[in-house]
Design a protein around this motif. Structure first.
Motif: not given
Length: 135
Positions: A65-87
């Motif tokens: 439940s991160v907001d990339v504008r506010k939450d720092k990315r931990p080392a060794g991780t990548v961002f996976r966006g929330a699924s928004m099917d049928f957008f």
């Protein structure tokens, strides 16, 4: 038409009411905008570029439940966006899409529909479809 106070979507086809669905709209600080809009983009398997999870290389969620504008990315991780099917984009970053719906506002501004209803709305709303959002 989306009625925020009722947390309901009303789908009209040819000027006649064709379906009603519960929705989840924006929480305080992320209010769903009101007004008259048009579907400007459709993406059947869209992912958010702002909200989601930080996952490690094996795909395990390390921070949720991160907001990339506010939450720092931990080392060794990548961002996976929330699924928004049928957008279906309706206003800037705001769109209608499949997601969790509990009958109260709980999104970051988007209009969430139950998966089966999002699919129906998606299949029956071409680009240019008018979407009215009222309080």
């Amino acid at each position: 038409m989306i009625d925020i106070s009722e947390q309901r979507a009303y789908f009209y086809k040819g000027g006649r009411l064709a379906g009603i669905s519960p929705v989840a709209t924006g929480i305080a600080g992320y209010r769903t905008p009101t007004g008259s809009f048009r579907v400007s983009e459709k993406d059947i398997d869209h992912r958010s570029n702002l909200f989601g999870h930080y996952v490690d290389r094996a795909g395990y969620v390390r921070k949720s439940s991160v907001d990339v504008r506010k939450d720092k990315r931990p080392a060794g991780t990548v961002f996976r966006g929330a699924s928004m099917d049928f957008f279906m984009r309706v206003n800037g970053a705001v769109g209608m899409h499949a997601g969790k719906v509990t009958g109260r506002p709980e999104s970051h501004g988007c209009i969430r529909l139950p998966w089966h209803m999002a699919k129906i709305f998606y299949e029956n709303s071409p680009i240019g479809t008018k979407v009215t959002v009222r309080q």
